[in-house]
Design a protein around this motif. Structure first.
Motif, short mmCIF file in Angstrom:
data_model
loop_
_atom_site.label_atom_id
_atom_site.label_comp_id
_atom_site.label_asym_id
_atom_site.label_seq_id
_atom_site.Cartn_x
_atom_site.Cartn_y
_atom_site.Cartn_z
N MET A 1 0.85 -1.06 0.04
CA MET A 1 -0.48 -0.11 0.16
C MET A 1 1.07 1.34 0.06
O MET A 1 1.75 1.84 0.79
CB MET A 1 -1.17 0.18 0.79
CG MET A 1 -2.09 0.84 1.55
SD MET A 1 -3.59 1.09 2.74
CE MET A 1 -3.86 -0.23 2.95
N HIS A 98 -11.76 -1.84 13.52
CA HIS A 98 -10.40 -2.26 13.49
C HIS A 98 -9.92 -2.42 14.67
O HIS A 98 -9.12 -3.61 14.97
CB HIS A 98 -9.69 -1.00 12.89
CG HIS A 98 -8.77 -1.36 12.83
ND1 HIS A 98 -7.70 -1.35 13.82
CD2 HIS A 98 -7.79 -1.24 11.50
CE1 HIS A 98 -6.27 -1.46 13.53
NE2 HIS A 98 -6.74 -1.38 11.95
N ASN A 105 -0.69 2.10 11.97
CA ASN A 105 -1.67 1.14 11.51
C ASN A 105 -3.11 2.52 10.11
O ASN A 105 -4.14 2.09 9.95
CB ASN A 105 -3.10 0.26 12.73
CG ASN A 105 -1.99 -0.70 12.91
OD1 ASN A 105 -1.17 -1.04 12.32
ND2 ASN A 105 -2.74 -1.38 13.96
N ILE A 107 -2.43 5.00 7.02
CA ILE A 107 -1.40 4.70 6.02
C ILE A 107 -2.32 6.10 4.78
O ILE A 107 -2.95 5.85 4.71
CB ILE A 107 -1.06 3.97 5.26
CG1 ILE A 107 -0.94 2.38 5.71
CG2 ILE A 107 -0.17 3.93 3.78
CD1 ILE A 107 0.62 2.64 6.66
N ARG A 116 -5.66 4.71 4.98
CA ARG A 116 -6.42 3.77 4.58
C ARG A 116 -5.98 2.79 5.84
O ARG A 116 -4.49 2.98 6.15
CB ARG A 116 -5.94 2.46 3.71
CG ARG A 116 -6.64 2.90 2.45
CD ARG A 116 -8.53 2.85 2.10
NE ARG A 116 -8.71 3.13 0.63
CZ ARG A 116 -9.83 3.70 0.43
NH1 ARG A 116 -9.61 5.62 0.84
NH2 ARG A 116 -9.71 4.37 -0.43
N ILE A 118 -4.27 0.00 8.06
CA ILE A 118 -3.96 -1.83 7.94
C ILE A 118 -3.90 -2.73 9.34
O ILE A 118 -4.61 -2.06 10.20
CB ILE A 118 -2.28 -1.11 7.55
CG1 ILE A 118 -1.44 -0.55 8.50
CG2 ILE A 118 -1.91 -0.84 6.20
CD1 ILE A 118 0.09 -0.61 8.36
N ASP A 119 -3.33 -3.93 9.26
CA ASP A 119 -3.36 -4.74 10.43
C ASP A 119 -4.21 -5.46 10.37
O ASP A 119 -4.99 -3.96 12.12
CB ASP A 119 -2.02 -4.22 11.68
CG ASP A 119 -2.10 -4.82 12.18
OD1 ASP A 119 -2.76 -6.29 12.49
OD2 ASP A 119 -1.51 -4.50 13.63
N TYR A 120 -5.38 -5.53 11.04
CA TYR A 120 -6.97 -5.90 10.86
C TYR A 120 -6.86 -7.28 12.09
O TYR A 120 -7.85 -7.98 12.10
CB TYR A 120 -7.84 -5.88 9.06
CG TYR A 120 -7.78 -4.60 9.30
CD1 TYR A 120 -9.07 -4.09 9.76
CD2 TYR A 120 -6.90 -4.07 8.42
CE1 TYR A 120 -9.51 -3.12 8.80
CE2 TYR A 120 -7.73 -2.45 7.02
CZ TYR A 120 -8.80 -2.72 7.99
OH TYR A 120 -9.51 -1.15 7.04
#
Length: 242
Positions: A1, A98, A105, A107, A116, A118-120
């Motif tokens: 990403m 989330h 986390n 971006i 956006r 990340i790390d779900y």
């Protein structure tokens, strides 16, 4: 990403915070439960973490710290039961969350003008107000916690108004955001921020026992529990508008 991970100052930026609020609203509006009424994962997960918390460590220094600086398991269990009883009655919707929206986390793609997440790893159905309150707690950072950075009421209301406006749009509701809705969410979020301290406090105690990462997890847990007890009286004085 493509993009850059945010820091504690970035999440306070007026443009970025509105992008973050809108992106969270988009995720919260996702319906992936096939028509079933989802149940919040918070209390199940917190109870599981509590059951895994260690009270004895191999080194004496850690044993001394946990005895002197961390509340007893009896106190923690009592507070956890109180939270479940009180927070469950606040009427916060259960949505896809989330649950771990720390700054890194998020971006930001500056060129395209969006953020956006990340790390779900910790994502689940949970209380809307928990996800937001947890994010607000993360304004304080991770490696060097500074709760003076917790967002002010003014900043929160700006964030929450953007969120509610976007959430209504994503859920195809046409009415404007009312002052009562805004104040209600503000109260819910700040009360659920208490649960966030406990959740990650338990997590940190587990990491202190088992993780090989070079980080003072025990010290982090102490700070999270301290912040819970420090802020609880003022937070619990907040009332949802009639």
């Amino acid at each position: 990403m493509q993009g850059d991970a945010l820091g504690t100052q970035d999440v306070r930026d007026p443009v970025l915070l509105r992008l973050i609020a809108t992106e969270m609203a988009r995720i919260h509006a996702i319906h992936a439960h096939n028509g079933c009424i989802p149940k919040p994962n918070l209390w199940i997960k917190m109870r599981k973490y509590f059951s895994l918390v260690a009270t004895e460590f191999t080194d004496q220094a850690s044993n001394t710290r946990i005895r002197e600086e961390v509340p007893s398991k009896e106190v923690l269990e009592k507070e956890m039961a109180w939270m479940k009883e009180h927070l469950s009655q606040l009427g916060s919707p259960v949505v896809l969350c989330h649950n771990d929206l720390l700054c890194k986390n998020i971006i930001h793609n500056l060129k395209e003008g969006y953020v956006r997440f990340i790390d779900y790893e910790y994502s689940s159905y949970n209380y809307q107000a928990f996800d937001i309150g947890n994010h607000f707690n993360e304004f304080a950072g991770m490696s060097e916690l500074d709760y003076a950075l917790y967002p002010s009421r003014e900043l929160q209301l700006d964030w929450l108004h953007t969120y509610l406006k976007a959430y209504k749009r994503f859920t195809k509701k046409v009415e404007d955001v009312s002052q009562r809705e805004l104040e209600t969410l503000y109260v819910q979020v700040n009360k659920f921020s208490l649960a966030s301290h406990f959740f990650w406090g338990f997590w940190a105690l587990i990491q202190a026992k088992y993780s090989s990462i070079d980080f003072d997890f025990l010290g982090y847990a102490v700070l999270r529990f301290d912040q819970y007890f420090k802020t609880k009286p003022n937070v619990m004085a907040l009332k949802i508008p009639e």
